[in-house]
Scaffold this motif. Structure first.
Motif, PDB file in Angstrom:
ATOM      1  N   ASP A 116      -3.603   0.565  11.379  1.00 40.35           N
ATOM      2  CA  ASP A 116      -4.803  -0.246  11.580  1.00 40.35           C
ATOM      3  C   ASP A 116      -5.587  -0.403  10.281  1.00 40.35           C
ATOM      4  OD1 ASP A 116      -4.144  -0.503  14.220  1.00 40.35           O
ATOM      5  OD2 ASP A 116      -5.725   0.812  14.984  1.00 40.35           O
ATOM      6  N   TYR A 117      -5.686   0.667   9.519  1.00 36.34           N
ATOM      7  CA  TYR A 117      -6.438   0.612   8.265  1.00 36.34           C
ATOM      8  C   TYR A 117      -5.777  -0.340   7.271  1.00 36.34           C
ATOM      9  CZ  TYR A 117      -8.443   2.054   3.793  1.00 36.34           C
ATOM     10  OH  TYR A 117      -9.049   2.052   2.554  1.00 36.34           O
ATOM     11  N   VAL A 118      -4.462  -0.199   7.094  1.00 38.70           N
ATOM     12  CA  VAL A 118      -3.763  -1.027   6.108  1.00 38.70           C
ATOM     13  C   VAL A 118      -3.808  -2.496   6.518  1.00 38.70           C
ATOM     14  CG1 VAL A 118      -1.575  -1.401   4.914  1.00 38.70           C
ATOM     15  CG2 VAL A 118      -2.310   0.915   5.449  1.00 38.70           C
ATOM     16  N   SER A 140       0.330  13.132  12.412  1.00 37.07           N
ATOM     17  CA  SER A 140       1.654  12.933  12.993  1.00 37.07           C
ATOM     18  C   SER A 140       2.052  11.474  12.826  1.00 37.07           C
ATOM     19  CB  SER A 140       1.635  13.296  14.478  1.00 37.07           C
ATOM     20  OG  SER A 140       0.850  12.352  15.201  1.00 37.07           O
ATOM     21  N   TYR A 141       3.329  11.193  13.045  1.00 40.04           N
ATOM     22  CA  TYR A 141       3.781   9.804  13.020  1.00 40.04           C
ATOM     23  C   TYR A 141       3.015   8.976  14.052  1.00 40.04           C
ATOM     24  CZ  TYR A 141       7.896  11.397  10.336  1.00 40.04           C
ATOM     25  OH  TYR A 141       8.740  11.925   9.388  1.00 40.04           O
ATOM     26  N   ILE A 142       2.758   9.556  15.211  1.00 37.51           N
ATOM     27  CA  ILE A 142       2.048   8.832  16.270  1.00 37.51           C
ATOM     28  C   ILE A 142       0.618   8.523  15.840  1.00 37.51           C
ATOM     29  CG2 ILE A 142       1.155   9.013  18.627  1.00 37.51           C
ATOM     30  CD1 ILE A 142       4.121   8.466  18.554  1.00 37.51           C
ATOM     31  N   GLU A 143      -0.049   9.497  15.226  1.00 34.66           N
ATOM     32  CA  GLU A 143      -1.409   9.254  14.746  1.00 34.66           C
ATOM     33  C   GLU A 143      -1.417   8.218  13.633  1.00 34.66           C
ATOM     34  OE1 GLU A 143      -3.427  13.639  15.555  1.00 34.66           O
ATOM     35  OE2 GLU A 143      -2.127  13.330  13.806  1.00 34.66           O
ATOM     36  N   ALA A 144      -0.446   8.302  12.732  1.00 32.89           N
ATOM     37  CA  ALA A 144      -0.358   7.323  11.649  1.00 32.89           C
ATOM     38  C   ALA A 144      -0.074   5.925  12.185  1.00 32.89           C
ATOM     39  CB  ALA A 144       0.726   7.738  10.660  1.00 32.89           C
ATOM     40  N   ALA A 145       0.679   5.848  13.285  1.00 32.15           N
ATOM     41  CA  ALA A 145       0.987   4.547  13.882  1.00 32.15           C
ATOM     42  C   ALA A 145      -0.277   3.816  14.308  1.00 32.15           C
ATOM     43  CB  ALA A 145       1.917   4.728  15.083  1.00 32.15           C
ATOM     44  N   GLU A 146      -1.325   4.568  14.571  1.00 29.25           N
ATOM     45  CA  GLU A 146      -2.601   3.947  14.928  1.00 29.25           C
ATOM     46  C   GLU A 146      -3.538   3.900  13.722  1.00 29.25           C
ATOM     47  OE1 GLU A 146      -6.369   4.631  17.999  1.00 29.25           O
ATOM     48  OE2 GLU A 146      -4.472   5.677  18.322  1.00 29.25           O
ATOM     49  N   GLN A 147      -3.852   5.062  13.165  1.00 26.47           N
ATOM     50  CA  GLN A 147      -4.892   5.130  12.141  1.00 26.47           C
ATOM     51  C   GLN A 147      -4.472   4.464  10.832  1.00 26.47           C
ATOM     52  OE1 GLN A 147      -6.651   9.111  11.777  1.00 26.47           O
ATOM     53  NE2 GLN A 147      -5.896   9.597  13.819  1.00 26.47           N
ATOM     54  N   LEU A 148      -3.314   4.840  10.306  1.00 24.03           N
ATOM     55  CA  LEU A 148      -2.855   4.271   9.044  1.00 24.03           C
ATOM     56  C   LEU A 148      -2.559   2.789   9.182  1.00 24.03           C
ATOM     57  CD1 LEU A 148      -1.804   4.522   6.104  1.00 24.03           C
ATOM     58  CD2 LEU A 148       0.419   5.156   7.070  1.00 24.03           C
ATOM     59  N   TYR A 179       0.871  -1.181   0.000  1.00 21.41           N
ATOM     60  CA  TYR A 179       0.000   0.000   0.000  1.00 21.41           C
ATOM     61  C   TYR A 179       0.898   1.218   0.000  1.00 21.41           C
ATOM     62  CZ  TYR A 179      -3.972   2.984   1.489  1.00 21.41           C
ATOM     63  OH  TYR A 179      -4.960   3.940   1.579  1.00 21.41           O
ATOM     64  N   GLU A 180       0.929   1.951  -1.113  1.00 20.69           N
ATOM     65  CA  GLU A 180       1.801   3.118  -1.246  1.00 20.69           C
ATOM     66  C   GLU A 180       1.098   4.345  -0.672  1.00 20.69           C
ATOM     67  OE1 GLU A 180       4.365   5.553  -4.635  1.00 20.69           O
ATOM     68  OE2 GLU A 180       2.387   4.746  -5.117  1.00 20.69           O
TER      69      GLU A 180
END
Length: 722
Positions: free
Chosen positions: A270-272, A260-268, A241-242
């Motif tokens: 989990d989604y991927v 943020s990296y921290i938000e992406a660590a959860e949201q992104l 997933y690019e």
């Protein structure tokens, strides 16, 4: 200019030979510079030893102090205001002889351990060690708020023939902003330069480097690291997933800031993971000045962009992906760099990182500079940077951007605008050597990683081992397959019969390299439209075409890559300054595409026949490749000896084919495990009631066959029961 004047002006090329304490008999002569002091003294064990100004109007002081004794300097302005500070010139060098030797030889695999800004305790005092390569400079100073951006105050020590300058500055710590002030070989002051090996940066458009202490993260991903080699292997399911981290999601209510990296660590993450992808590929996160370059014109190759947070928080993102069983691939850009004044261009007043001749050193397409790969220190800089991301950030792979532009000296140039190699040819031997060295070193130092080439020509052996004459990449993007198949899908179905070869030709070379099938960001920008836009027909047909194409892609040999948003049929072109159109998921048609991609990933991972031999011709056999009249294609995918066989059939016209006889490799029940026309994907719901029964009627070169219902604009996938 006399010595005192040169020291006062910060133009002395070797200040450590004079400044600081120097033994003279039983005591030491201390020379120091303080431009704002009326008086200056060295304080040793609480006792002040006054220093004498050596010349009127100059801030240079000298005097005797006890030999070998630690001291601090105490300055006074003559009006009762005093200040004390550690003298940077009393500290010895940090760089050791072995590091110096390897840097000079161009074989130091971990230059980030030596160069850059390192928070440390040196000779019992806390501070930061700065080191930078500038071999042609007359003088290099580190400047920042800690010295009022005054290049006279911390002139660095040159380390012999290596061209490296270093200084330990006491009292400077994490988050301090700095640059290098350089006087070039002809005595001219250069623009202030960011640190080429800096670990952090200010928020663009500000562009100074920032001291970042990257020690001591405390990784908790040992389980993933222990078995990731299997997850990156040619026999593994790899569905990428690019992501452009700046536009996947934003916070409109907070000034439209990115995650943020921290938000992406959860949201992104989990989604991927929910979507079933095996890897996240991040478009470049190395610090870059211009948002519109999407990171492909980096200035700080060793600095994760501060747009999303500090370095440790980027590590949090990588670790979060590993906890979910996913790898992280970074786009890496060793092909060029921008001309920004604070960057690498004419770094020490000479063409240091780039070629001097624009026929070798300037990219006409991108208005960028090209690395001088033949210079050992430059090659070492790039090879070490690749290893840095894999080692310090536990990244699992590097996708190397624009490899074709590196391989050929005449890339996108007129016949009189390039210089041939020593044999008169167009191949860039030095770039080829750099890529081979990079792959050899990173695979040797970091087992289990992958490297991927975005290479758009037929250069031989891109993903073959270096010792076999190849470039040594693990995988190569299959740009030819992408271009051919998308051009086919853009045709009105009535005309597809005349372009049938565009869907079949890819198999002729599908196993010549270890291929990834990419639908990347490049296909949905610059007026190309979204994937949905490319599809012909009315709204329903556009979605049906896209579903059929995705089914074709996931059934085809090769690892998979999809750019963010295309998994739910993003309706418009990607725009880097806006988040994806997440609201369209309220529409069942878009949600259906998302459901399809999730299920395709599940099938791809769950059935070995769809991935074990992605790179092996033994895993593929045509059933029907010549039915251009009906625009139907079918084939078999095979895994290891005991893996269930898979049959894939595509109907690329809107005409439903009832009773279509399809050859199959064996009799018995073949379950319909995926039908892109299913209602859950937004289709009409037509199909084969869960499967078909194959009889011993030979057909299409196969010993068995079955009558199949092929919905219009659909791909069906069958698996042999048992």
């Amino acid at each position: 200019m006399d010595v005192a004047q040169a020291l006062h002006d910060g133009r002395h090329g070797d200040p450590f030979s004079i400044l600081g304490p120097h033994l003279k008999g039983d005591s030491a002569v201390l020379t120091a510079v303080d431009h704002g002091a009326a008086t200056l003294a060295a304080v040793v064990d609480g006792e002040a030893h006054p220093l004498t100004r050596v010349s009127d109007g100059l801030g240079v002081f000298s005097g005797r102090i006890p030999a070998g004794a630690p001291y601090v300097l105490r300055g006074g302005d003559g009006n009762g205001n005093d200040w004390e500070y550690q003298d940077a010139y009393r500290f010895g060098p940090v760089i050791g002889e072995m590091d110096e030797y390897l840097l000079g030889e161009g074989t130091h695999q971990r230059i980030w351990k030596v160069l850059g800004a390192h928070v440390m305790t040196h000779e019992g005092v806390d501070g930061t060690h700065f080191a930078v390569w500038a071999p042609n400079a007359q003088r290099v100073s580190v400047v920042g708020g800690f010295n009022h951006w005054d290049g006279r105050r911390h002139v660095m020590r040159k380390r012999g023939a290596t061209g490296v300058w270093e200084i330990f500055v006491p009292g400077v710590g994490d988050k301090e902003v700095y640059k290098y002030e350089i006087i070039g070989p002809h005595g001219d002051l250069q623009p202030l330069k960011a640190d080429p090996v800096g670990f952090g940066s200010q928020h663009p458009p500000e562009n100074a480097s920032m001291v970042r202490d990257i020690r001591g993260f405390g990784w908790q991903d040992q389980e993933w690291m222990g078995h990731r080699e299997g997850n990156n292997a040619r026999t593994a399911p790899i569905a990428v997933y690019e992501v452009h981290l700046g536009s996947w999601k934003r916070h409109p209510e907070e000034g439209n800031r990115p995650l943020s990296y921290i938000e992406a660590a959860e949201q992104l993450v989990d989604y991927v993971a929910d979507m079933g992808f095996t890897h996240i590929e991040l478009m470049p996160v190395s610090e870059y000045p211009f948002d519109g370059s999407w990171g492909y014109q980096p200035v700080g190759l060793f600095a994760p962009t501060v747009r999303h947070g500090p370095p440790h928080e980027f590590r949090n993102l990588v670790e979060a992906a590993h906890r979910k069983g996913m790898g992280v691939i970074l786009d890496w850009v060793p092909g060029h760099f921008p001309t920004d004044a604070h960057g690498l261009g004419k770094f020490d007043g000479t063409h240091l990182y780039e070629h001097a001749d624009p026929r070798e050193g300037f990219h006409q397409d991108w208005n960028t500079l090209i690395y001088n790969y033949g210079r050992i220190e430059v090659k070492n800089f790039l090879v070490s940077n690749a290893l840095y991301w894999l080692e310090e950030y536990h990244v699992d792979g590097l996708r190397v951007d624009a490899v074709a532009s590196m391989l050929y000296r005449d890339y996108s140039r007129a016949h009189d605008q390039w210089i041939p190699n020593k044999d008169g040819g167009r191949e860039n031997y030095e770039a080829i050597a750099m890529l081979r060295d990079t792959n050899s070193i990173v695979y040797g130092q970091q087992p289990g990683i992958m490297t991927v080439a975005e290479e758009s020509t037929s250069f031989p052996g891109v993903s073959q081992p270096v010792d076999s004459g190849g470039l040594g990449f693990g995988y190569k993007w299959n740009m030819g397959w992408m271009n051919d198949t998308l051009r086919y899908m853009e045709q009105d179905p009535i005309h597809r019969q005349y372009h049938h070869h565009q869907m079949t030709f890819g198999i002729h070379y599908a196993f010549s390299e270890n291929f990834i099938l990419p639908i990347s960001h490049d296909e949905v920008v610059h007026g190309k439209g979204s994937m949905l836009d490319k599809m012909p027909g009315d709204r329903w047909q556009k979605f049906a075409n896209l579903r059929a194409y995705y089914g074709f892609m996931w059934g085809h040999p090769g690892k998979k890559l999809l750019f963010m948003g295309q998994e739910f049929a993003q309706p418009g072109e990607w725009r880097h300054q806006e988040q994806l159109s997440w609201g369209v998921l309220e529409d069942p048609a878009h949600r259906g595409i998302q459901n399809l991609i999730r299920d395709l990933n599940g099938l791809y991972r769950g059935y070995p026949a769809l991935h074990v031999k992605d790179c092996d011709p033994a895993g593929f056999q045509w059933i029907e490749l010549n039915d251009n009249q009906q625009s139907i294609l079918s084939w078999i995918r095979r895994g290891s000896e005991h893996d269930a066989e898979i049959a894939v059939v595509c109907n690329f016209t809107p005409v439903e084919r009832q009773g279509y006889r399809m050859g199959l490799p064996s009799t018995g029940r073949w379950r319909e495990v995926l039908n892109t026309d299913a209602e859950v994907y937004g289709g009409s719901g037509k199909g084969n009631m869960g499967g078909v029964e194959a009889t011993d009627t030979a057909w299409q070169g196969q010993p068995a066959s079955a009558e199949v219902l092929l919905p219009g604009l659909s791909t069906l996938i069958f698996v042999k029961d048992g």
